[in-house]
Design a protein around this motif. Sequence first.
Motif, PDB file in Angstrom:
ATOM      1  N   GLU A   1      14.159  -6.572   2.252  1.00 33.80           N
ATOM      2  CA  GLU A   1      13.437  -7.768   2.694  1.00 33.80           C
ATOM      3  C   GLU A   1      11.986  -7.743   2.212  1.00 33.80           C
ATOM      4  O   GLU A   1      11.408  -8.789   1.911  1.00 33.80           O
ATOM      5  CB  GLU A   1      13.491  -7.878   4.222  1.00 33.80           C
ATOM      6  N   LEU A   2      11.410  -6.561   2.126  1.00 29.11           N
ATOM      7  CA  LEU A   2      10.010  -6.402   1.733  1.00 29.11           C
ATOM      8  C   LEU A   2       9.838  -6.115   0.243  1.00 29.11           C
ATOM      9  O   LEU A   2       8.734  -5.844  -0.208  1.00 29.11           O
ATOM     10  CB  LEU A   2       9.373  -5.264   2.534  1.00 29.11           C
ATOM     11  N   ASN A   3      10.914  -6.180  -0.524  1.00 31.81           N
ATOM     12  CA  ASN A   3      10.879  -5.867  -1.945  1.00 31.81           C
ATOM     13  C   ASN A   3       9.730  -6.596  -2.654  1.00 31.81           C
ATOM     14  O   ASN A   3       9.604  -7.803  -2.554  1.00 31.81           O
ATOM     15  CB  ASN A   3      12.211  -6.235  -2.605  1.00 31.81           C
ATOM     16  N   GLY A   4       8.881  -5.814  -3.313  1.00 31.89           N
ATOM     17  CA  GLY A   4       7.753  -6.381  -4.026  1.00 31.89           C
ATOM     18  C   GLY A   4       6.503  -6.527  -3.170  1.00 31.89           C
ATOM     19  O   GLY A   4       5.433  -6.828  -3.679  1.00 31.89           O
ATOM     20  N   THR A   5       6.630  -6.329  -1.859  1.00 27.19           N
ATOM     21  CA  THR A   5       5.495  -6.454  -0.946  1.00 27.19           C
ATOM     22  C   THR A   5       5.048  -5.089  -0.435  1.00 27.19           C
ATOM     23  O   THR A   5       3.866  -4.775  -0.445  1.00 27.19           O
ATOM     24  CB  THR A   5       5.868  -7.347   0.255  1.00 27.19           C
ATOM     25  N   VAL A   6       6.002  -4.304   0.032  1.00 25.99           N
ATOM     26  CA  VAL A   6       5.737  -2.956   0.550  1.00 25.99           C
ATOM     27  C   VAL A   6       6.709  -2.016  -0.161  1.00 25.99           C
ATOM     28  O   VAL A   6       7.894  -2.331  -0.287  1.00 25.99           O
ATOM     29  CB  VAL A   6       5.956  -2.891   2.080  1.00 25.99           C
ATOM     30  N   SER A   7       6.218  -0.882  -0.622  1.00 30.26           N
ATOM     31  CA  SER A   7       7.084   0.044  -1.353  1.00 30.26           C
ATOM     32  C   SER A   7       8.201   0.576  -0.465  1.00 30.26           C
ATOM     33  O   SER A   7       8.035   0.729   0.752  1.00 30.26           O
ATOM     34  CB  SER A   7       6.276   1.214  -1.916  1.00 30.26           C
TER      35      SER A   7
ATOM     36  N   ASP B   1      -2.002   0.284   5.924  1.00 34.71           N
ATOM     37  CA  ASP B   1      -3.035  -0.746   5.860  1.00 34.71           C
ATOM     38  C   ASP B   1      -2.573  -2.024   6.558  1.00 34.71           C
ATOM     39  O   ASP B   1      -1.392  -2.201   6.874  1.00 34.71           O
ATOM     40  CB  ASP B   1      -3.484  -1.010   4.421  1.00 34.71           C
ATOM     41  N   LEU B   2      -3.508  -2.898   6.829  1.00 34.16           N
ATOM     42  CA  LEU B   2      -3.215  -4.122   7.581  1.00 34.16           C
ATOM     43  C   LEU B   2      -2.244  -5.033   6.844  1.00 34.16           C
ATOM     44  O   LEU B   2      -1.410  -5.686   7.478  1.00 34.16           O
ATOM     45  CB  LEU B   2      -4.511  -4.863   7.905  1.00 34.16           C
ATOM     46  N   ASP B   3      -2.319  -5.069   5.518  1.00 34.90           N
ATOM     47  CA  ASP B   3      -1.378  -5.886   4.750  1.00 34.90           C
ATOM     48  C   ASP B   3       0.052  -5.387   4.937  1.00 34.90           C
ATOM     49  O   ASP B   3       0.981  -6.178   5.078  1.00 34.90           O
ATOM     50  CB  ASP B   3      -1.740  -5.891   3.263  1.00 34.90           C
ATOM     51  N   THR B   4       0.240  -4.076   4.949  1.00 31.28           N
ATOM     52  CA  THR B   4       1.567  -3.494   5.152  1.00 31.28           C
ATOM     53  C   THR B   4       2.087  -3.816   6.542  1.00 31.28           C
ATOM     54  O   THR B   4       3.236  -4.228   6.707  1.00 31.28           O
ATOM     55  CB  THR B   4       1.524  -1.963   4.944  1.00 31.28           C
ATOM     56  N   ILE B   5       1.244  -3.638   7.545  1.00 32.31           N
ATOM     57  CA  ILE B   5       1.658  -3.937   8.923  1.00 32.31           C
ATOM     58  C   ILE B   5       2.013  -5.418   9.056  1.00 32.31           C
ATOM     59  O   ILE B   5       3.034  -5.772   9.647  1.00 32.31           O
ATOM     60  CB  ILE B   5       0.563  -3.526   9.924  1.00 32.31           C
ATOM     61  N   GLY B   6       1.195  -6.284   8.496  1.00 35.23           N
ATOM     62  CA  GLY B   6       1.466  -7.718   8.560  1.00 35.23           C
ATOM     63  C   GLY B   6       2.751  -8.091   7.855  1.00 35.23           C
ATOM     64  O   GLY B   6       3.549  -8.888   8.373  1.00 35.23           O
TER      65      GLY B   6
ATOM     66  N   LEU C   1       5.439  -2.371  17.208  1.00 38.20           N
ATOM     67  CA  LEU C   1       5.545  -1.398  16.122  1.00 38.20           C
ATOM     68  C   LEU C   1       4.916  -0.053  16.461  1.00 38.20           C
ATOM     69  O   LEU C   1       5.214   0.945  15.812  1.00 38.20           O
ATOM     70  CB  LEU C   1       4.864  -1.934  14.854  1.00 38.20           C
ATOM     71  N   LEU C   2       4.041  -0.013  17.466  1.00 41.29           N
ATOM     72  CA  LEU C   2       3.275   1.192  17.790  1.00 41.29           C
ATOM     73  C   LEU C   2       3.282   1.469  19.285  1.00 41.29           C
ATOM     74  O   LEU C   2       3.397   0.549  20.085  1.00 41.29           O
ATOM     75  CB  LEU C   2       1.814   1.018  17.362  1.00 41.29           C
ATOM     76  N   THR C   3       3.152   2.753  19.637  1.00 40.27           N
ATOM     77  CA  THR C   3       2.925   3.124  21.036  1.00 40.27           C
ATOM     78  C   THR C   3       1.648   3.954  21.107  1.00 40.27           C
ATOM     79  O   THR C   3       1.272   4.614  20.149  1.00 40.27           O
ATOM     80  CB  THR C   3       4.065   3.970  21.630  1.00 40.27           C
TER      81      THR C   3
END
Length: 85
Positions: A29-35, A51-56, A76-78
């Motif tokens: 789903e993230l192909n090309g956006t997040v490795s 980074d914030l772009d990856t989290i977003g 996504l986080l605790t």
Amino acid sequence: MNTQAFTVKWRVKELLDAHSLTAYKLAQELNGTVSRNSVYALAAGTPKRADLDTIGAMLGALRRMTGNDALTVADLLTYAATDGE
């Protein structure tokens, strides 16, 4: 002064499991956006930072994949106290 130690941990794997999704499907789903390596590391809970772009991007992909537009970074986080580690 409070000297209690706290830690932040990734919950990506739990979120994927709760929706019967895999890190592989998320990487597609993230192909090309997040490795792919970043997706697998986040799902394994091993990265120390993202980074914030990856989290977003991950949050957007997970919202699309689950149909849940109410997902937030808090899903996504605790944040919890450590046991004196």
